[in-house]
Structure formats: structure tokens, C-alpha cells
Scaffold this motif. Structure first.
Motif, PDB file in Angstrom:
ATOM      1  N   ALA A  12       0.864  -1.175   0.000  1.00 42.20           N
ATOM      2  CA  ALA A  12       0.000   0.000   0.000  1.00 42.20           C
ATOM      3  C   ALA A  12       0.901   1.225   0.000  1.00 42.20           C
ATOM      4  CB  ALA A  12      -0.902   0.006   1.227  1.00 42.20           C
ATOM      5  N   ALA A  23      -3.202   0.484  -3.738  1.00 40.03           N
ATOM      6  CA  ALA A  23      -3.222  -0.802  -3.060  1.00 40.03           C
ATOM      7  C   ALA A  23      -2.863  -1.851  -4.101  1.00 40.03           C
ATOM      8  CB  ALA A  23      -4.606  -1.086  -2.475  1.00 40.03           C
ATOM      9  N   VAL A  33      -6.092  -6.319  -0.598  1.00 38.53           N
ATOM     10  CA  VAL A  33      -5.331  -5.278   0.085  1.00 38.53           C
ATOM     11  C   VAL A  33      -6.079  -3.963  -0.098  1.00 38.53           C
ATOM     12  CG1 VAL A  33      -3.149  -4.002   0.124  1.00 38.53           C
ATOM     13  CG2 VAL A  33      -3.141  -6.460  -0.335  1.00 38.53           C
ATOM     14  N   ALA A  35      -5.765   0.367   0.924  1.00 39.09           N
ATOM     15  CA  ALA A  35      -5.030   1.500   1.476  1.00 39.09           C
ATOM     16  C   ALA A  35      -6.049   2.576   1.835  1.00 39.09           C
ATOM     17  CB  ALA A  35      -4.026   2.035   0.459  1.00 39.09           C
ATOM     18  N   SER A  46      -8.861  -0.069  -3.018  1.00 41.26           N
ATOM     19  CA  SER A  46      -9.031  -1.450  -2.584  1.00 41.26           C
ATOM     20  C   SER A  46      -8.979  -2.427  -3.750  1.00 41.26           C
ATOM     21  CB  SER A  46     -10.378  -1.587  -1.872  1.00 41.26           C
ATOM     22  OG  SER A  46     -10.673  -2.942  -1.628  1.00 41.26           O
ATOM     23  N   ALA A  72      -2.990   0.566   6.024  1.00 37.99           N
ATOM     24  CA  ALA A  72      -3.284  -0.487   5.056  1.00 37.99           C
ATOM     25  C   ALA A  72      -3.929  -1.662   5.767  1.00 37.99           C
ATOM     26  CB  ALA A  72      -2.006  -0.946   4.374  1.00 37.99           C
ATOM     27  N   TYR A  74      -5.424  -5.944   5.117  1.00 40.07           N
ATOM     28  CA  TYR A  74      -5.385  -7.162   4.325  1.00 40.07           C
ATOM     29  C   TYR A  74      -6.502  -8.055   4.829  1.00 40.07           C
ATOM     30  CZ  TYR A  74      -3.655 -11.762   2.865  1.00 40.07           C
ATOM     31  OH  TYR A  74      -3.541 -13.012   2.328  1.00 40.07           O
TER      32      TYR A  74
END
Length: 90
Positions: A12, A23, A33, A35, A46, A72, A74
Motif C-alpha cells: 500500500a 493498493a 489489500v 489502502a 481497494s 493499510a 489485508y
């Protein structure tokens, strides 16, 4: 860099030149992922819902010199694991 179980799975980024979040999901593991930038409303880039590898970008002009929070995450449908929050400048 975003790490899961000791393996790099993405990244990110905050890119002040252009006021842009990125991301990056590099691993086809069923997770994504994201950001985030602490604007109002929160700005999000995303990879959720996209096949990997994928890069999501989200930009827009922000006031110069202003400080924001950046983090960020996950994860997927079962939830997210997020990084510490960092301060960044536009």
C-alpha cells in the motif's frame, strides 16, 4: 509492504505527488489489500473483488501541506487485519 504469515502478499502506498493512494495485491490467495487515507470521508483504494495481480488507485486534489493519517489492511469477507496508522502529508 503487506505481509501475511511471513510472506509478502502486496503493498500500500501514499503518493503525495498527485495525492494518490495505491493498493497492490500480488498473491492469488483469496484475500485483498486496501489502502486508506484519513480524509472526510475516508479515501480508500481497494483490490477487494478483483483477481490478483491487481493494483487499485484512488486520487484527488488535497490541500498542500495538510497532514493525514494513512494505513493499510489485508483480508476478505471474514474481516481485515490492519497496519499501524502513519502520518503523511499532501
Amino acid at each position: 509492504m503487506v505481509v501475511h504469515n511471513g510472506k509478502a502478499v502486496g503493498a500500500a502506498y501514499w503518493i503525495p505527488n498527485g495525492d494518490r493512494l495505491e493498493a497492490v495485491d500480488t498473491t492469488a490467495d483469496g484475500y485483498g489489500v486496501a489502502a486508506y487515507l484519513g480524509t472526510s470521508p475516508v479515501r480508500e483504494a481497494s483490490t477487494y473483488g478483483h483477481d490478483s495481480p491487481y493494483t487499485a488507485k484512488k486520487g484527488g486534489d488535497l490541500p498542500e501541506g495538510h497532514t493525514y493519517t494513512f494505513w493499510a489492511c489485508y483480508g476478505g469477507n471474514s474481516g481485515q487485519v490492519c497496519s499501524d496508522v502513519h502520518k503523511v502529508k499532501a
